[in-house]
Design a protein around this motif. Sequence first.
Motif, PDB file in Angstrom:
ATOM      1  N   ALA A  29      44.666  69.283  40.139  1.00  0.00           N
ATOM      2  CA  ALA A  29      44.254  68.735  41.438  1.00  0.00           C
ATOM      3  C   ALA A  29      42.968  67.922  41.337  1.00  0.00           C
ATOM      4  O   ALA A  29      42.864  66.835  41.902  1.00  0.00           O
ATOM      5  CB  ALA A  29      44.085  69.864  42.451  1.00  0.00           C
ATOM      6  N   ILE A  30      41.992  68.415  40.603  1.00  0.00           N
ATOM      7  CA  ILE A  30      40.717  67.707  40.493  1.00  0.00           C
ATOM      8  C   ILE A  30      40.863  66.443  39.648  1.00  0.00           C
ATOM      9  O   ILE A  30      40.408  65.366  40.042  1.00  0.00           O
ATOM     10  CB  ILE A  30      39.632  68.636  39.905  1.00  0.00           C
ATOM     11  CG1 ILE A  30      39.350  69.774  40.889  1.00  0.00           C
ATOM     12  CG2 ILE A  30      38.357  67.855  39.589  1.00  0.00           C
ATOM     13  CD1 ILE A  30      38.480  70.872  40.340  1.00  0.00           C
ATOM     14  N   GLY A  31      41.510  66.539  38.507  1.00  0.00           N
ATOM     15  CA  GLY A  31      41.694  65.371  37.647  1.00  0.00           C
ATOM     16  C   GLY A  31      42.479  64.260  38.329  1.00  0.00           C
ATOM     17  O   GLY A  31      42.145  63.088  38.230  1.00  0.00           O
ATOM     18  N   ARG A  32      43.541  64.643  39.076  1.00  0.00           N
ATOM     19  CA  ARG A  32      44.329  63.635  39.807  1.00  0.00           C
ATOM     20  C   ARG A  32      43.490  62.977  40.894  1.00  0.00           C
ATOM     21  O   ARG A  32      43.554  61.761  41.081  1.00  0.00           O
ATOM     22  CB  ARG A  32      45.579  64.276  40.427  1.00  0.00           C
ATOM     23  CG  ARG A  32      46.652  64.580  39.411  1.00  0.00           C
ATOM     24  CD  ARG A  32      47.974  64.955  40.067  1.00  0.00           C
ATOM     25  NE  ARG A  32      47.834  65.927  41.137  1.00  0.00           N
ATOM     26  CZ  ARG A  32      47.947  67.247  41.007  1.00  0.00           C
ATOM     27  NH1 ARG A  32      48.206  67.763  39.814  1.00  0.00           N
ATOM     28  NH2 ARG A  32      47.814  68.045  42.046  1.00  0.00           N
ATOM     29  N   GLY A  33      42.692  63.774  41.603  1.00  0.00           N
ATOM     30  CA  GLY A  33      41.840  63.212  42.661  1.00  0.00           C
ATOM     31  C   GLY A  33      40.839  62.214  42.113  1.00  0.00           C
ATOM     32  O   GLY A  33      40.631  61.138  42.677  1.00  0.00           O
ATOM     33  N   ILE A  34      40.234  62.557  40.989  1.00  0.00           N
ATOM     34  CA  ILE A  34      39.271  61.643  40.360  1.00  0.00           C
ATOM     35  C   ILE A  34      39.985  60.380  39.880  1.00  0.00           C
ATOM     36  O   ILE A  34      39.498  59.271  40.087  1.00  0.00           O
ATOM     37  CB  ILE A  34      38.521  62.343  39.213  1.00  0.00           C
ATOM     38  CG1 ILE A  34      37.607  63.434  39.791  1.00  0.00           C
ATOM     39  CG2 ILE A  34      37.721  61.347  38.395  1.00  0.00           C
ATOM     40  CD1 ILE A  34      36.975  64.325  38.751  1.00  0.00           C
ATOM     41  N   CYS A  35      41.136  60.529  39.270  1.00  0.00           N
ATOM     42  CA  CYS A  35      41.897  59.356  38.807  1.00  0.00           C
ATOM     43  C   CYS A  35      42.271  58.443  39.965  1.00  0.00           C
ATOM     44  O   CYS A  35      42.150  57.223  39.854  1.00  0.00           O
ATOM     45  CB  CYS A  35      43.166  59.786  38.083  1.00  0.00           C
ATOM     46  SG  CYS A  35      42.927  60.198  36.363  1.00  0.00           S
ATOM     47  N   ARG A  36      42.732  59.024  41.080  1.00  0.00           N
ATOM     48  CA  ARG A  36      43.104  58.212  42.247  1.00  0.00           C
ATOM     49  C   ARG A  36      41.907  57.414  42.750  1.00  0.00           C
ATOM     50  O   ARG A  36      42.003  56.229  43.016  1.00  0.00           O
ATOM     51  CB  ARG A  36      43.612  59.097  43.382  1.00  0.00           C
ATOM     52  CG  ARG A  36      45.057  59.390  43.322  1.00  0.00           C
ATOM     53  CD  ARG A  36      45.540  60.076  44.600  1.00  0.00           C
ATOM     54  NE  ARG A  36      46.611  60.970  44.256  1.00  0.00           N
ATOM     55  CZ  ARG A  36      46.515  62.289  44.136  1.00  0.00           C
ATOM     56  NH1 ARG A  36      45.384  62.901  44.367  1.00  0.00           N
ATOM     57  NH2 ARG A  36      47.555  62.994  43.794  1.00  0.00           N
ATOM     58  N   GLU A  37      40.783  58.095  42.887  1.00  0.00           N
ATOM     59  CA  GLU A  37      39.574  57.444  43.401  1.00  0.00           C
ATOM     60  C   GLU A  37      39.125  56.321  42.466  1.00  0.00           C
ATOM     61  O   GLU A  37      38.811  55.218  42.900  1.00  0.00           O
ATOM     62  CB  GLU A  37      38.466  58.491  43.536  1.00  0.00           C
ATOM     63  CG  GLU A  37      37.191  57.938  44.046  1.00  0.00           C
ATOM     64  CD  GLU A  37      36.948  58.225  45.506  1.00  0.00           C
ATOM     65  OE1 GLU A  37      36.111  57.512  46.078  1.00  0.00           O
ATOM     66  OE2 GLU A  37      37.562  59.133  46.069  1.00  0.00           O
ATOM     67  N   LEU A  38      39.117  56.596  41.175  1.00  0.00           N
ATOM     68  CA  LEU A  38      38.636  55.599  40.218  1.00  0.00           C
ATOM     69  C   LEU A  38      39.613  54.441  40.054  1.00  0.00           C
ATOM     70  O   LEU A  38      39.202  53.332  39.719  1.00  0.00           O
ATOM     71  CB  LEU A  38      38.348  56.244  38.867  1.00  0.00           C
ATOM     72  CG  LEU A  38      37.185  57.232  38.853  1.00  0.00           C
ATOM     73  CD1 LEU A  38      37.040  57.865  37.481  1.00  0.00           C
ATOM     74  CD2 LEU A  38      35.896  56.561  39.264  1.00  0.00           C
ATOM     75  N   SER A  39      40.899  54.671  40.303  1.00  0.00           N
ATOM     76  CA  SER A  39      41.863  53.576  40.157  1.00  0.00           C
ATOM     77  C   SER A  39      41.674  52.522  41.250  1.00  0.00           C
ATOM     78  O   SER A  39      42.122  51.398  41.107  1.00  0.00           O
ATOM     79  CB  SER A  39      43.296  54.096  40.163  1.00  0.00           C
ATOM     80  OG  SER A  39      43.713  54.449  41.461  1.00  0.00           O
ATOM     81  N   LEU A  40      40.993  52.891  42.338  1.00  0.00           N
ATOM     82  CA  LEU A  40      40.740  51.944  43.429  1.00  0.00           C
ATOM     83  C   LEU A  40      39.500  51.095  43.180  1.00  0.00           C
ATOM     84  O   LEU A  40      39.333  50.047  43.789  1.00  0.00           O
ATOM     85  CB  LEU A  40      40.574  52.703  44.751  1.00  0.00           C
ATOM     86  CG  LEU A  40      41.775  53.535  45.175  1.00  0.00           C
ATOM     87  CD1 LEU A  40      41.430  54.346  46.417  1.00  0.00           C
ATOM     88  CD2 LEU A  40      42.992  52.668  45.397  1.00  0.00           C
ATOM     89  N   ASP A  41      38.624  51.557  42.297  1.00  0.00           N
ATOM     90  CA  ASP A  41      37.378  50.844  42.014  1.00  0.00           C
ATOM     91  C   ASP A  41      37.615  49.835  40.901  1.00  0.00           C
ATOM     92  O   ASP A  41      38.052  50.198  39.819  1.00  0.00           O
ATOM     93  CB  ASP A  41      36.288  51.833  41.596  1.00  0.00           C
ATOM     94  CG  ASP A  41      34.990  51.130  41.293  1.00  0.00           C
ATOM     95  OD1 ASP A  41      34.454  50.472  42.192  1.00  0.00           O
ATOM     96  OD2 ASP A  41      34.520  51.230  40.147  1.00  0.00           O
ATOM     97  N   GLU A  42      37.322  48.584  41.165  1.00  0.00           N
ATOM     98  CA  GLU A  42      37.574  47.546  40.162  1.00  0.00           C
ATOM     99  C   GLU A  42      36.307  47.011  39.527  1.00  0.00           C
ATOM    100  O   GLU A  42      36.377  46.169  38.644  1.00  0.00           O
ATOM    101  CB  GLU A  42      38.364  46.408  40.802  1.00  0.00           C
ATOM    102  CG  GLU A  42      39.720  46.857  41.287  1.00  0.00           C
ATOM    103  CD  GLU A  42      40.554  45.718  41.819  1.00  0.00           C
ATOM    104  OE1 GLU A  42      40.117  44.565  41.746  1.00  0.00           O
ATOM    105  OE2 GLU A  42      41.649  46.000  42.316  1.00  0.00           O
ATOM    106  N   GLN A  43      35.136  47.476  39.967  1.00  0.00           N
ATOM    107  CA  GLN A  43      33.903  46.891  39.474  1.00  0.00           C
ATOM    108  C   GLN A  43      33.022  47.850  38.695  1.00  0.00           C
ATOM    109  O   GLN A  43      32.279  47.416  37.830  1.00  0.00           O
ATOM    110  CB  GLN A  43      33.088  46.350  40.645  1.00  0.00           C
ATOM    111  CG  GLN A  43      33.800  45.276  41.408  1.00  0.00           C
ATOM    112  CD  GLN A  43      32.995  44.856  42.627  1.00  0.00           C
ATOM    113  OE1 GLN A  43      31.831  45.180  42.746  1.00  0.00           O
ATOM    114  NE2 GLN A  43      33.619  44.158  43.537  1.00  0.00           N
ATOM    115  N   HIS A  44      33.062  49.132  38.999  1.00  0.00           N
ATOM    116  CA  HIS A  44      32.058  50.034  38.469  1.00  0.00           C
ATOM    117  C   HIS A  44      32.555  50.976  37.375  1.00  0.00           C
ATOM    118  O   HIS A  44      31.832  51.240  36.426  1.00  0.00           O
ATOM    119  CB  HIS A  44      31.473  50.879  39.591  1.00  0.00           C
ATOM    120  CG  HIS A  44      30.935  50.057  40.711  1.00  0.00           C
ATOM    121  ND1 HIS A  44      31.647  49.822  41.854  1.00  0.00           N
ATOM    122  CD2 HIS A  44      29.780  49.386  40.840  1.00  0.00           C
ATOM    123  CE1 HIS A  44      30.942  49.055  42.661  1.00  0.00           C
ATOM    124  NE2 HIS A  44      29.808  48.769  42.074  1.00  0.00           N
TER     125      HIS A  44
END
Length: 71
Positions: A29-44
């Motif tokens: 659950a935690i790893g998927r949540g972090i992956c989802r959030e980071l997949s939306l960020d294109e700059q950082h």
Amino acid sequence: MRRSFVQELTSELGGYSPLLKIGIVGLGAIGRGICRELSLDEQHMRVVAVTSRDRRKADGFLESLKRPPPW
């Protein structure tokens, strides 16, 4: 409105936002949540690698991301 993980980290870095390369160990659950959030960020930040006990489940999840990382 709640600030995102990316906004929190960028703020902690004093506004400096280099491209951080992130590796995720485990896609629970935690790893998927972090992956989802980071997949939306294109700059950082970018997830550059993941690992999981169940490759088939991981592949199914990773295909749903905007920018899936390599296995």
